[in-house]
Design a protein around this motif. Structure first.
Motif, PDB file in Angstrom:
ATOM      1  N   ALA A  53      -9.095  -5.995  -1.068  1.00 31.69           N
ATOM      2  CA  ALA A  53      -9.592  -5.718  -2.422  1.00 31.69           C
ATOM      3  C   ALA A  53      -9.512  -4.224  -2.737  1.00 31.69           C
ATOM      4  O   ALA A  53      -9.843  -3.391  -1.896  1.00 31.69           O
ATOM      5  CB  ALA A  53     -11.047  -6.192  -2.541  1.00 31.69           C
ATOM      6  N   ALA A  54      -9.040  -3.935  -3.941  1.00 26.21           N
ATOM      7  CA  ALA A  54      -9.014  -2.559  -4.473  1.00 26.21           C
ATOM      8  C   ALA A  54      -8.458  -2.659  -5.891  1.00 26.21           C
ATOM      9  O   ALA A  54      -8.177  -3.760  -6.377  1.00 26.21           O
ATOM     10  CB  ALA A  54      -8.162  -1.638  -3.607  1.00 26.21           C
ATOM     11  N   ARG A  55      -8.285  -1.507  -6.553  1.00 30.10           N
ATOM     12  CA  ARG A  55      -7.797  -1.560  -7.938  1.00 30.10           C
ATOM     13  C   ARG A  55      -6.272  -1.575  -8.019  1.00 30.10           C
ATOM     14  O   ARG A  55      -5.704  -2.146  -8.925  1.00 30.10           O
ATOM     15  CB  ARG A  55      -8.345  -0.362  -8.713  1.00 30.10           C
ATOM     16  N   ARG A  56      -5.564  -0.960  -7.067  1.00 26.44           N
ATOM     17  CA  ARG A  56      -4.097  -0.838  -7.160  1.00 26.44           C
ATOM     18  C   ARG A  56      -3.434  -2.064  -6.512  1.00 26.44           C
ATOM     19  O   ARG A  56      -3.251  -2.103  -5.290  1.00 26.44           O
ATOM     20  CB  ARG A  56      -3.642   0.454  -6.475  1.00 26.44           C
ATOM     21  N   LEU A  57      -3.074  -3.041  -7.378  1.00 29.14           N
ATOM     22  CA  LEU A  57      -2.608  -4.334  -6.867  1.00 29.14           C
ATOM     23  C   LEU A  57      -1.297  -4.217  -6.096  1.00 29.14           C
ATOM     24  O   LEU A  57      -1.123  -4.872  -5.066  1.00 29.14           O
ATOM     25  CB  LEU A  57      -2.489  -5.331  -8.018  1.00 29.14           C
ATOM     26  N   GLU A  58      -0.367  -3.373  -6.591  1.00 26.56           N
ATOM     27  CA  GLU A  58       0.928  -3.265  -5.889  1.00 26.56           C
ATOM     28  C   GLU A  58       0.731  -2.793  -4.460  1.00 26.56           C
ATOM     29  O   GLU A  58       1.365  -3.278  -3.522  1.00 26.56           O
ATOM     30  CB  GLU A  58       1.835  -2.273  -6.616  1.00 26.56           C
ATOM     31  N   ARG A  59      -0.144  -1.818  -4.311  1.00 28.46           N
ATOM     32  CA  ARG A  59      -0.451  -1.300  -2.969  1.00 28.46           C
ATOM     33  C   ARG A  59      -1.060  -2.399  -2.095  1.00 28.46           C
ATOM     34  O   ARG A  59      -0.757  -2.522  -0.918  1.00 28.46           O
ATOM     35  CB  ARG A  59      -1.450  -0.153  -3.049  1.00 28.46           C
ATOM     36  N   LEU A  60      -1.933  -3.201  -2.704  1.00 29.80           N
ATOM     37  CA  LEU A  60      -2.582  -4.274  -1.943  1.00 29.80           C
ATOM     38  C   LEU A  60      -1.552  -5.302  -1.489  1.00 29.80           C
ATOM     39  O   LEU A  60      -1.605  -5.785  -0.351  1.00 29.80           O
ATOM     40  CB  LEU A  60      -3.619  -4.993  -2.809  1.00 29.80           C
ATOM     41  N   GLU A  61      -0.616  -5.617  -2.410  1.00 31.08           N
ATOM     42  CA  GLU A  61       0.372  -6.640  -2.062  1.00 31.08           C
ATOM     43  C   GLU A  61       1.290  -6.145  -0.957  1.00 31.08           C
ATOM     44  O   GLU A  61       1.703  -6.909  -0.073  1.00 31.08           O
ATOM     45  CB  GLU A  61       1.132  -7.066  -3.322  1.00 31.08           C
ATOM     46  N   ASP A  62       1.578  -4.858  -0.981  1.00 32.31           N
ATOM     47  CA  ASP A  62       2.378  -4.256   0.082  1.00 32.31           C
ATOM     48  C   ASP A  62       1.624  -4.349   1.422  1.00 32.31           C
ATOM     49  O   ASP A  62       2.182  -4.748   2.448  1.00 32.31           O
ATOM     50  CB  ASP A  62       2.618  -2.788  -0.317  1.00 32.31           C
ATOM     51  N   ALA A  63       0.337  -4.012   1.364  1.00 28.34           N
ATOM     52  CA  ALA A  63      -0.494  -4.092   2.583  1.00 28.34           C
ATOM     53  C   ALA A  63      -0.602  -5.542   3.057  1.00 28.34           C
ATOM     54  O   ALA A  63      -0.581  -5.816   4.265  1.00 28.34           O
ATOM     55  CB  ALA A  63      -1.882  -3.516   2.305  1.00 28.34           C
ATOM     56  N   ALA A  64      -0.679  -6.470   2.101  1.00 29.72           N
ATOM     57  CA  ALA A  64      -0.793  -7.890   2.461  1.00 29.72           C
ATOM     58  C   ALA A  64       0.464  -8.363   3.197  1.00 29.72           C
ATOM     59  O   ALA A  64       0.374  -9.142   4.149  1.00 29.72           O
ATOM     60  CB  ALA A  64      -1.033  -8.726   1.212  1.00 29.72           C
ATOM     61  N   ARG A  65       1.628  -7.870   2.764  1.00 30.80           N
ATOM     62  CA  ARG A  65       2.877  -8.255   3.462  1.00 30.80           C
ATOM     63  C   ARG A  65       2.848  -7.766   4.916  1.00 30.80           C
ATOM     64  O   ARG A  65       3.236  -8.491   5.831  1.00 30.80           O
ATOM     65  CB  ARG A  65       4.096  -7.688   2.720  1.00 30.80           C
ATOM     66  N   GLU A  66       2.350  -6.554   5.115  1.00 29.78           N
ATOM     67  CA  GLU A  66       2.230  -6.029   6.495  1.00 29.78           C
ATOM     68  C   GLU A  66       1.327  -6.929   7.331  1.00 29.78           C
ATOM     69  O   GLU A  66       1.617  -7.245   8.480  1.00 29.78           O
ATOM     70  CB  GLU A  66       1.555  -4.648   6.452  1.00 29.78           C
ATOM     71  N   VAL A  67       0.208  -7.322   6.715  1.00 23.62           N
ATOM     72  CA  VAL A  67      -0.778  -8.145   7.405  1.00 23.62           C
ATOM     73  C   VAL A  67      -0.177  -9.506   7.761  1.00 23.62           C
ATOM     74  O   VAL A  67      -0.307  -9.997   8.892  1.00 23.62           O
ATOM     75  CB  VAL A  67      -2.032  -8.292   6.503  1.00 23.62           C
ATOM     76  N   GLU A  68       0.538 -10.104   6.790  1.00 29.52           N
ATOM     77  CA  GLU A  68       1.125 -11.433   7.029  1.00 29.52           C
ATOM     78  C   GLU A  68       2.192 -11.387   8.119  1.00 29.52           C
ATOM     79  O   GLU A  68       2.391 -12.370   8.834  1.00 29.52           O
ATOM     80  CB  GLU A  68       1.710 -11.979   5.723  1.00 29.52           C
ATOM     81  N   SER A  69       2.843 -10.229   8.253  1.00 28.48           N
ATOM     82  CA  SER A  69       3.877 -10.123   9.296  1.00 28.48           C
ATOM     83  C   SER A  69       3.248 -10.218  10.695  1.00 28.48           C
ATOM     84  O   SER A  69       3.947 -10.399  11.685  1.00 28.48           O
ATOM     85  CB  SER A  69       4.662  -8.811   9.146  1.00 28.48           C
ATOM     86  N   LEU A  70       1.915 -10.110  10.760  1.00 33.19           N
ATOM     87  CA  LEU A  70       1.218 -10.254  12.051  1.00 33.19           C
ATOM     88  C   LEU A  70       0.810 -11.711  12.303  1.00 33.19           C
ATOM     89  O   LEU A  70       0.091 -12.005  13.258  1.00 33.19           O
ATOM     90  CB  LEU A  70      -0.009  -9.336  12.089  1.00 33.19           C
ATOM     91  N   GLY A  71       1.230 -12.610  11.400  1.00 37.50           N
ATOM     92  CA  GLY A  71       1.027 -14.042  11.656  1.00 37.50           C
ATOM     93  C   GLY A  71      -0.285 -14.596  11.132  1.00 37.50           C
ATOM     94  O   GLY A  71      -0.700 -15.678  11.549  1.00 37.50           O
ATOM     95  N   VAL A  72      -0.934 -13.874  10.219  1.00 42.93           N
ATOM     96  CA  VAL A  72      -2.186 -14.385   9.636  1.00 42.93           C
ATOM     97  C   VAL A  72      -2.016 -14.505   8.123  1.00 42.93           C
ATOM     98  O   VAL A  72      -1.011 -14.075   7.565  1.00 42.93           O
ATOM     99  CB  VAL A  72      -3.385 -13.437   9.954  1.00 42.93           C
ATOM    100  N   ARG A  73      -3.010 -15.085   7.464  1.00 40.57           N
ATOM    101  CA  ARG A  73      -2.949 -15.220   6.005  1.00 40.57           C
ATOM    102  C   ARG A  73      -3.620 -14.023   5.342  1.00 40.57           C
ATOM    103  O   ARG A  73      -4.590 -13.462   5.887  1.00 40.57           O
ATOM    104  CB  ARG A  73      -3.658 -16.503   5.573  1.00 40.57           C
ATOM    105  N   ALA A  74      -3.106 -13.656   4.155  1.00 37.84           N
ATOM    106  CA  ALA A  74      -3.694 -12.529   3.423  1.00 37.84           C
ATOM    107  C   ALA A  74      -3.833 -12.892   1.951  1.00 37.84           C
ATOM    108  O   ALA A  74      -3.000 -13.605   1.396  1.00 37.84           O
ATOM    109  CB  ALA A  74      -2.822 -11.289   3.569  1.00 37.84           C
ATOM    110  N   LEU A  75      -4.912 -12.418   1.360  1.00 37.75           N
ATOM    111  CA  LEU A  75      -5.143 -12.615  -0.075  1.00 37.75           C
ATOM    112  C   LEU A  75      -5.429 -11.248  -0.686  1.00 37.75           C
ATOM    113  O   LEU A  75      -6.334 -10.538  -0.234  1.00 37.75           O
ATOM    114  CB  LEU A  75      -6.360 -13.534  -0.274  1.00 37.75           C
ATOM    115  N   SER A  76      -4.629 -10.881  -1.712  1.00 38.10           N
ATOM    116  CA  SER A  76      -4.867  -9.603  -2.401  1.00 38.10           C
ATOM    117  C   SER A  76      -5.621  -9.880  -3.690  1.00 38.10           C
ATOM    118  O   SER A  76      -5.189 -10.733  -4.466  1.00 38.10           O
ATOM    119  CB  SER A  76      -3.543  -8.930  -2.786  1.00 38.10           C
ATOM    120  N   VAL A  77      -6.679  -9.161  -3.927  1.00 43.16           N
ATOM    121  CA  VAL A  77      -7.438  -9.355  -5.163  1.00 43.16           C
ATOM    122  C   VAL A  77      -7.673  -7.991  -5.819  1.00 43.16           C
ATOM    123  O   VAL A  77      -8.312  -7.112  -5.221  1.00 43.16           O
ATOM    124  CB  VAL A  77      -8.807 -10.031  -4.896  1.00 43.16           C
TER     125      VAL A  77
END
Ligand SMILES: NC(=O)c1ccc[n+]([C@@H]2O[C@H](COP(=O)([O-])OP(=O)(O)OC[C@H]3O[C@@H](n4cnc5c(N)ncnc54)[C@H](OP(=O)(O)O)[C@@H]3O)[C@@H](O)[C@H]2O)c1
Length: 284
Positions: A53-77
């Motif tokens: 969670a944060a205000r800058r969605l593009e940054r969050l989605e980028d971070a979420a892709r990194e997280v998902e590459s570790l084999g877990v689920r991510a939700l950006s809000v």
């Protein structure tokens, strides 16, 4: 109180061997940069599904892709934690995606630099709105999702500056001292429900913190004469504290020395603090 200066490289590189948070859900505010983004990776490496969670969605989605590459689920809000409606939606989306929450990391925060006589009331209110009121708001909204989850935790990110007021940082120090006090109260209030409340107090850390910090009119801080920790080191220490349920983690050796010196020789530390201030006026 524990100093965390070392950290396992495996946790930072995202290859933590055991996965103590497997199938757990961790929500991190301020996950678009710095410590929060590194914490998202570190909890993911420990097996957790992550809500970012944060205000800058593009940054969050980028971070979420990194997280998902570790084999877990991510939700950006996209969420401005100073807005109640955003926080309520954050909890609804978390509940809908994961059915609850195991760890809330209250990390979003902002600095404020300048003498108390020079900061504006608006700046002080802005910093308290984010560092204190939003932390309280997010925690209150998250409690229904945390209740009844085995091993549930709230991890509050404070600062070594929450343990001792320093010149030119009084507004920020006061906000983090409020975080410390709320953490202590909440810890005992939630103990009977089995929700642990942890405090993590980073020292000087590399992140976007100094870019985002508010400065009093005419004031700017020179380079800090301290070696910074990386956000990854802070995140690794946070996850270890979380695994162990450690109540209070103060990071960096100077940070720990400061807290101890202030406790045992506060008068002497006043003199040291005065010399540490290193004030620079932009228009000097
Ligand atoms: N860096 C240090 O030296 C240091 C030392 C001690 C403690 N800390 C604490 O560590 C925490 C993280 O700071 P950092 O160093 O990682 O700084 P940072 O890189 O500036 O990160 C701050 C995060 O807070 C988010 N944020 C700011 N306002 C927000 C809002 N209204 N709603 C939602 N999110 C918001 C930002 O995301 P958006 O802009 O995308 O919303 C960003 O992700 C803070 O609580 C800070 O006080 C930092």
């Amino acid at each position: 109180m524990t100093v965390r200066v070392g950290y396992p490289k495996s946790m930072v590189s995202g290859t933590m061997k055991s996965q103590p948070f497997k199938e757990r859900v961790v929500l991190i505010t301020g996950a678009s940069s710095g410590i929060g983004r590194a914490a998202a990776r570190a909890y993911a490496a420990a097996g957790a599904n992550i809500v970012l969670a944060a205000r800058r969605l593009e940054r969050l989605e980028d971070a979420a892709r990194e997280v998902e590459s570790l084999g877990v689920r991510a939700l950006s809000v996209r969420c401005d934690v100073t807005r109640s409606e955003d926080v309520e939606r954050l909890m609804r989306e978390t509940q809908a995606a994961f059915g609850g929450l195991d760890v809330l990391v209250n990390n979003a925060g902002q600095g404020l630099y300048g003498p108390l006589a020079s900061i504006s009331e608006e700046q002080l209110r802005q910093v308290f709105e984010l560092n204190v009121f939003a932390l309280w708001r997010v925690t209150r909204a998250a409690l229904p999702l945390l209740r009844g989850r085995r091993g549930a935790q709230v991890v509050n990110v404070s600062s070594v500056l929450g343990h001792r007021g320093l010149p030119l940082l009084g507004g920020y120090c006061a906000s983090k001292a409020a975080v410390n006090a709320m953490t202590e109260s909440l810890r005992t209030e939630l103990a009977t429900e089995g929700i642990r409340v942890l405090l993590v107090s980073p020292g000087f850390t590399e992140s976007e913190f100094r870019e985002h910090r508010l400065n009093a009119e005419g004031w700017a801080q020179e380079a800090v004469p301290l070696k910074a920790m990386s956000s990854e080191e802070v995140a690794a220490s946070m996850v270890r504290a979380s695994v162990r349920g450690r109540r209070d983690t103060i990071l960096t050796l100077p940070g720990r020395v400061m807290v101890l010196a202030n406790r045992f020789v506060p008068g002497l530390f006043d003199r040291v603090a005065h010399r540490m201030a290193n004030p620079v006026k932009k228009d000097a």
